[in-house]
Design a protein around this motif. Structure first.
Motif, PDB file in Angstrom:
ATOM      1  N   UNK A  89       0.628  -1.279  -0.107  1.00  0.00           N
ATOM      2  CA  UNK A  89      -0.202  -0.096   0.165  1.00  0.00           C
ATOM      3  C   UNK A  89       0.655   1.555  -0.136  1.00  0.00           C
ATOM      4  N   UNK A  90       0.457   2.186  -0.807  1.00  0.00           N
ATOM      5  CA  UNK A  90       1.313   3.431  -0.977  1.00  0.00           C
ATOM      6  C   UNK A  90       0.457   4.574  -1.407  1.00  0.00           C
ATOM      7  N   UNK A  91       0.819   5.835  -1.141  1.00  0.00           N
ATOM      8  CA  UNK A  91       0.002   7.035  -1.541  1.00  0.00           C
ATOM      9  C   UNK A  91       1.148   7.874  -2.360  1.00  0.00           C
ATOM     10  N   UNK A  92       0.572   8.451  -3.563  1.00  0.00           N
ATOM     11  CA  UNK A  92       1.010   9.218  -4.412  1.00  0.00           C
ATOM     12  C   UNK A  92       0.296  10.589  -4.291  1.00  0.00           C
ATOM     13  N   UNK A  93       1.003  11.949  -4.209  1.00  0.00           N
ATOM     14  CA  UNK A  93       0.294  13.206  -4.210  1.00  0.00           C
ATOM     15  C   UNK A  93       0.326  13.719  -5.629  1.00  0.00           C
ATOM     16  N   UNK A 116      -8.740  22.608  -5.787  1.00  0.00           N
ATOM     17  CA  UNK A 116      -8.443  21.384  -5.145  1.00  0.00           C
ATOM     18  C   UNK A 116      -7.153  21.079  -4.347  1.00  0.00           C
ATOM     19  N   UNK A 117      -6.236  21.954  -5.068  1.00  0.00           N
ATOM     20  CA  UNK A 117      -4.698  21.799  -4.580  1.00  0.00           C
ATOM     21  C   UNK A 117      -4.140  20.273  -4.887  1.00  0.00           C
ATOM     22  N   UNK A 118      -3.343  19.855  -4.124  1.00  0.00           N
ATOM     23  CA  UNK A 118      -2.894  18.494  -3.922  1.00  0.00           C
ATOM     24  C   UNK A 118      -3.763  17.448  -3.408  1.00  0.00           C
ATOM     25  N   UNK A 119      -3.799  16.310  -3.984  1.00  0.00           N
ATOM     26  CA  UNK A 119      -4.832  15.098  -3.342  1.00  0.00           C
ATOM     27  C   UNK A 119      -3.754  14.032  -3.184  1.00  0.00           C
ATOM     28  N   UNK A 120      -3.906  13.140  -2.425  1.00  0.00           N
ATOM     29  CA  UNK A 120      -3.454  11.926  -2.453  1.00  0.00           C
ATOM     30  C   UNK A 120      -4.195  10.647  -2.988  1.00  0.00           C
TER      31      UNK A 120
END
Length: 239
Positions: free
Chosen positions: A181-185, A192-196
């Motif tokens: 599991x990982x998250x990318x921004x 909305x700007x930046x989202x994960x």
């Protein structure tokens, strides 16, 4: 492999871990082995399929990140990429890589754990490894706003030691399941700007065979950015 990662990696504890050196039960590296996989992708622009082969070449020398000469096992994909793997009591590590246009392998700055072994092969054991999105596609000008796809860390964990799974190559029991599991921004838009974005991966390894199935989910369905899914299944193998 999607091929980037795909390609580099229970019967009582002693039986499960009886592999040592090149004889890792769940990640065989002996010279002469071959695996064939069918890889299916569901991307925003449609569905595609391809076949990938992997074969083991035996041992070869490489120069590590500190300039020392070392020896590792080599696995070659059908695209001509060589992955150098070192076997330690605690796990199998990718230590270098050579693509088809390179004469010599390039060492990884830090060994990358592919398959835990020994005391680390237990439910709940976890580690982090760098990866990158494989399926996400930005729409229109948002691709320019986000620029190139950047790598990120994915946390992997041994989730099961006795799974059963079927692939075109057969019925496999006592499989290890590894979940990542990982998250990318990403930059969505000025409002909305930046989202994960959450990315998930599941891998199954069969004793004496190795990787038999891999699933990758990058679930995202927005006007500005879309994700997808990939499934890699073993269709044939030989010792």
């Amino acid at each position: 492999m999607m091929i980037r990662r795909w390609m580099a990696i229970g019967l009582g504890v002693m039986t499960l871990l009886s592999g040592c050196g090149s004889k890792s039960t769940y990640f065989p590296l002996e010279k002469g082995r071959t695996w064939s996989y069918v890889m299916r992708y569901e991307r925003p622009d449609g569905k595609t399929q391809e076949v990938m082969q992997i074969r083991t070449l035996g041992k070869a020398d490489y120069t590590d990140a500190k300039g020392a000469s070392e020896t590792a096992y080599v696995r070659r994909t059908s695209s001509g990429t060589d992955y150098y793997l070192s076997v330690k009591p605690e796990g199998v590590y990718r230590v270098a890589k050579r693509v088809v246009v390179q004469f010599d392998p390039v060492a990884d700055a830090k060994p990358r754990l592919v398959m835990p072994m020994g005391k680390n092969l237990r439910i709940g054991y976890s580690w982090a490894m760098e990866t990158q999105p494989m399926l996400i596609q930005w729409q229109g000008t948002f691709a320019e706003a986000n620029g190139s796809v950047k790598p990120f860390d994915m946390t992997y964990q041994v989730a099961a030691l006795d799974d059963t799974i079927d692939t075109p190559a057969g019925h496999f029991t006592h499989c290890i399941r590894i979940e990542g599991e990982g998250k990318i921004t990403i930059y969505a838009n000025p409002a909305s700007g930046y989202q994960e974005v959450l990315i998930n991966q599941r891998e199954w390894y069969a004793p004496g065979v190795g990787l038999v199935r891999l699933e990758r989910d990058e679930p995202l369905n927005m006007d500005i950015i879309k994700g997808g899914k990939a499934v890699m299944q073993l269709v044939d193998y030989s010792d």
